[in-house]
Design an enzyme around this catalytic site. Structure first.
Site, mmCIF file in Angstrom:
data_model
loop_
_atom_site.group_PDB
_atom_site.id
_atom_site.type_symbol
_atom_site.label_atom_id
_atom_site.label_comp_id
_atom_site.label_asym_id
_atom_site.label_seq_id
_atom_site.Cartn_x
_atom_site.Cartn_y
_atom_site.Cartn_z
ATOM 1 N N CYS A 191 -12.940 17.916 9.715
ATOM 2 C CA CYS A 191 -12.634 16.919 8.696
ATOM 3 C C CYS A 191 -13.812 16.761 7.745
ATOM 4 O O CYS A 191 -13.870 15.809 6.986
ATOM 5 C CB CYS A 191 -12.267 15.584 9.348
ATOM 6 S SG CYS A 191 -13.539 14.966 10.435
ATOM 7 N N CYS A 218 0.871 -1.179 0.000
ATOM 8 C CA CYS A 218 0.000 0.000 0.000
ATOM 9 C C CYS A 218 0.904 1.224 0.000
ATOM 10 O O CYS A 218 1.582 1.498 0.989
ATOM 11 C CB CYS A 218 -0.905 0.001 1.223
ATOM 12 S SG CYS A 218 -1.834 1.543 1.346
ATOM 13 N N ASP A 251 -12.564 20.460 17.455
ATOM 14 C CA ASP A 251 -12.090 19.523 16.426
ATOM 15 C C ASP A 251 -13.022 18.317 16.455
ATOM 16 O O ASP A 251 -12.645 17.236 16.891
ATOM 17 C CB ASP A 251 -10.633 19.130 16.744
ATOM 18 C CG ASP A 251 -10.060 18.156 15.724
ATOM 19 O OD1 ASP A 251 -10.704 17.913 14.679
ATOM 20 O OD2 ASP A 251 -8.951 17.633 15.975
ATOM 21 N N GLU A 297 -13.309 15.660 26.467
ATOM 22 C CA GLU A 297 -13.368 14.568 25.498
ATOM 23 C C GLU A 297 -14.246 13.469 26.078
ATOM 24 O O GLU A 297 -14.230 13.208 27.266
ATOM 25 C CB GLU A 297 -11.920 14.100 25.249
ATOM 26 C CG GLU A 297 -11.722 12.682 24.783
ATOM 27 C CD GLU A 297 -12.236 12.442 23.369
ATOM 28 O OE1 GLU A 297 -11.986 13.264 22.490
ATOM 29 O OE2 GLU A 297 -12.899 11.412 23.181
ATOM 30 N N GLN A 313 -3.256 10.896 15.192
ATOM 31 C CA GLN A 313 -3.328 11.362 13.803
ATOM 32 C C GLN A 313 -2.478 10.458 12.899
ATOM 33 O O GLN A 313 -1.371 10.101 13.275
ATOM 34 C CB GLN A 313 -2.809 12.796 13.717
ATOM 35 C CG GLN A 313 -3.649 13.780 14.498
ATOM 36 C CD GLN A 313 -4.931 14.165 13.786
ATOM 37 O OE1 GLN A 313 -5.170 13.772 12.654
ATOM 38 N NE2 GLN A 313 -5.765 14.922 14.466
ATOM 39 N N TYR A 331 -13.533 18.353 22.315
ATOM 40 C CA TYR A 331 -13.157 17.222 21.439
ATOM 41 C C TYR A 331 -11.629 17.050 21.416
ATOM 42 O O TYR A 331 -11.038 16.972 20.344
ATOM 43 C CB TYR A 331 -13.649 17.444 20.010
ATOM 44 C CG TYR A 331 -15.108 17.822 19.873
ATOM 45 C CD1 TYR A 331 -16.080 16.826 19.843
ATOM 46 C CD2 TYR A 331 -15.505 19.143 19.763
ATOM 47 C CE1 TYR A 331 -17.423 17.157 19.706
ATOM 48 C CE2 TYR A 331 -16.844 19.481 19.632
ATOM 49 C CZ TYR A 331 -17.800 18.492 19.598
ATOM 50 O OH TYR A 331 -19.119 18.831 19.447
HETATM 51 N N1 SAH Z 1 -8.303 16.916 18.674
HETATM 52 C C1 SAH Z 1 -7.932 15.535 18.713
HETATM 53 C C2 SAH Z 1 -9.079 14.564 18.385
HETATM 54 C C3 SAH Z 1 -10.058 14.957 17.345
HETATM 55 S S1 SAH Z 1 -11.143 13.642 16.837
HETATM 56 C C4 SAH Z 1 -6.739 15.293 17.823
HETATM 57 O O1 SAH Z 1 -6.422 16.110 16.958
HETATM 58 O O2 SAH Z 1 -6.087 14.278 17.978
HETATM 59 C C5 SAH Z 1 -12.653 14.049 17.616
HETATM 60 C C6 SAH Z 1 -12.735 13.604 19.053
HETATM 61 O O3 SAH Z 1 -14.004 14.009 19.584
HETATM 62 C C7 SAH Z 1 -12.654 12.107 19.281
HETATM 63 O O4 SAH Z 1 -11.601 11.844 20.162
HETATM 64 C C8 SAH Z 1 -14.033 11.730 19.885
HETATM 65 O O5 SAH Z 1 -13.931 10.706 20.839
HETATM 66 C C9 SAH Z 1 -14.447 13.031 20.523
HETATM 67 N N2 SAH Z 1 -15.900 13.248 20.723
HETATM 68 C C10 SAH Z 1 -16.930 12.809 19.978
HETATM 69 N N3 SAH Z 1 -18.095 13.286 20.440
HETATM 70 C C11 SAH Z 1 -17.810 14.046 21.527
HETATM 71 C C12 SAH Z 1 -18.595 14.818 22.425
HETATM 72 N N4 SAH Z 1 -19.915 14.891 22.300
HETATM 73 N N5 SAH Z 1 -17.960 15.487 23.399
HETATM 74 C C13 SAH Z 1 -16.624 15.440 23.533
HETATM 75 N N6 SAH Z 1 -15.828 14.711 22.711
HETATM 76 C C14 SAH Z 1 -16.405 14.028 21.715
#
Ligand code: SAH
Length: 459
Positions: A415, A166, A388, A340, A290, A319
């Site tokens: 995203c 891949c 995020d 989170e 990531q 998040y």
């Molecule tokens: N900012 C981090 C993760 C982003 S991904 C980074 O860059 O690594 C989005 C994240 O939101 C995930 O970890 C998911 O578990 C979390 N998430 C989803 N729904 C949520 C909610 N209602 N409240 C808080 N976190 C949440």
């Protein structure tokens, strides 16, 4: 048009001119106003197409032969590109991919967010848009009594059995998948049979630290007791001294979810480490991390620029996952609060803060949309809020809390351009203004688009 019947019939072959491309990478051409979607056709091209599905207002076709091509069409370097569900854009020059992603974000802002005058910058791409992924999870199957590994065909669970490598995945991971398959095959370990929920080996997952070069193999099995597993581990660790960790994950359920609840270290470390912009992260088999650290650094640099911190600010990172953005911001802020929903991610975030001797970041488990209003009621007043969210975007409750909290700035990492546009509109109506948006190509060769938006409180 609505009342007329479609101008094409199923199985008909037609010549079509393509004018646009959809967010999932299919070419769009019209016959008398009736849209046909054709994967692998590019805007500006003419092609012979076989109509394969006719619906009332649109249809689908299969590309038979491109009759007039454009300069941006390139030969896909992967031998299974046309049958693999992993990448969608290898037939398009990288320049065109970047332009397409910029346009997609711009279109979403205008169409969904009614944001006519927000500058959307050119997509920040990769110098070398190949072999960027630090994680691979490959299903295992059996063909002619031999183990095979390969991704699924689009919208199916048929494993592509002639996938040699891949080329968006890190080279070491690629070799490790091949090694596990070869040795397991020799030891007679069976592959998992989804339909009958029988057999052993479900997936092979490999993660690498781009900076540290540490490597973890995760062997996902249906049950815990696998007699040949010890022999497999011994051979792997003896043949590949660069390995850091070999882990077993047990997933007994009949499910699409790759990893099960239980993880067991078979040899070596529980974690591998990686570094983004000088910050270390401990990554276990199940941690979210990531997949493209090179581009993550560029994305976070943008987030930091948009947050425009001078060291006196209180920042909320909703998040926050394992705290990647929080820890990055904590270096420039007075205090960062991360929230989170996944408890394991929060324990990772706390460990990561310790690992980097960062003491001004605090992490909380909970739903951002519930924790934020509670913080407001406790008198917390952030200067900057970073979000995020997953693909579905922010919860309305969270946006309401932001509107109530009135931070000077909001940095939105997204995203999914559609939900970004929807949420930006809500923030605009709540007294904020979107200044600019920067797309960053985190997933070259695929249709995924990531971006970062700067939003300020209107004075
Ligand atoms: N900012 C981090 C993760 C982003 S991904 C980074 O860059 O690594 C989005 C994240 O939101 C995930 O970890 C998911 O578990 C979390 N998430 C989803 N729904 C949520 C909610 N209602 N409240 C808080 N976190 C949440």
């Amino acid at each position: 048009m609505a009342k007329q019947s479609p101008p094409v019939k199923k199985n008909q072959t037609i010549e079509l001119t393509f004018e646009d491309i959809t967010h999932d990478g299919a070419g769009l051409g019209k016959i008398n106003g009736y849209p046909l979607f054709v994967p692998y056709a590019l805007p500006g091209e003419k092609a012979k197409v076989k109509v394969i599905k006719v619906k009332k207002n649109f249809g689908f076709g299969r590309l038979i032969k491109v009759t007039e091509s454009i300069e941006e069409r390139v030969e896909p370097p992967c031998n299974v590109f046309y049958k693999c569900g992993g990448c969608q854009l290898q037939h398009m020059s990288y320049e065109m991919q970047l332009t397409m992603k910029q346009k997609q974000v711009d279109d979403a802002l205008k169409r969904i967010g009614h944001l006519e005058n927000v500058p959307v910058h050119n997509t920040i791409g990769m110098e070398d848009p190949w072999r960027y992924r630090n994680k691979v999870q490959i299903p295992v199957g059996t063909k002619n009594n031999e183990l095979i590994t390969g991704f699924y065909r689009p919208r199916s669970h048929d494993i592509i059995d002639d996938m040699e490598t891949c080329i968006i995945t890190d080279e070491v991971s690629d070799r490790m998948v091949e090694a596990v398959r070869r040795i397991a095959n020799r030891l007679g370990i069976s592959s998992y049979d989804e339909e009958k929920n029988r057999g052993i080996l479900r997936h092979i997952m490999v993660r690498t630290g781009q900076e540290t070069k540490q490597t973890m193999i995760v062997i996902v099995t249906r049950k815990e007791e696998v007699p040949e597993l010890e022999a497999l581990v011994n051979e792997l660790k003896e043949t590949y001294p660069q390995l850091t960790s070999i882990v077993q994950n047990i997933n007994p359920d009949k499910t699409n979810v790759i990893l099960g609840k239980k993880t067991k270290v078979l040899w070596g470390e529980t974690y591998i480490y990686d570094e983004i912009a000088g910050i270390k992260f401990a990554i276990s088999a199940k941690s979210f991390y990531q997949v493209n650290p090179t581009q993550t650094k560029k994305l976070y640099d943008k987030a930091l620029e948009y947050a425009d911190l001078n060291g006196s600010e209180t920042v909320v990172d909703a998040y926050c996952g394992i705290g990647t953005i929080s820890l990055f911001l904590a270096q420039k802020a007075k205090k960062v609060y991360g929230v989170e929903i996944v408890p394991e991610a929060i324990s990772d975030a706390k460990e990561n803060a310790k690992l980097n001797h960062i003491t001004n970041a605090e992490f909380f488990v909970g739903e951002a949309e519930k924790v934020m209003p509670w913080w407001t009621s406790q008198g917390l007043k952030p200067d900057v809020v970073v979000v995020d969210p997953p693909r579905k975007g922010c919860d309305q409750g969270l946006l309401d809390a932001i509107i109530e909290m009135k931070p000077e700035k909001v940095v939105y990492v997204s995203c999914n351009p559609s939900t970004l546009a929807r949420d930006l509109r809500i923030l605009e109506d709540g007294g904020f203004q979107t200044k600019e948006v920067q797309p960053v190509d985190m997933f070259p060769q695929t249709t995924h688009v990531e971006c970062c938006a700067q939003i300020v409180l209107k004075k």
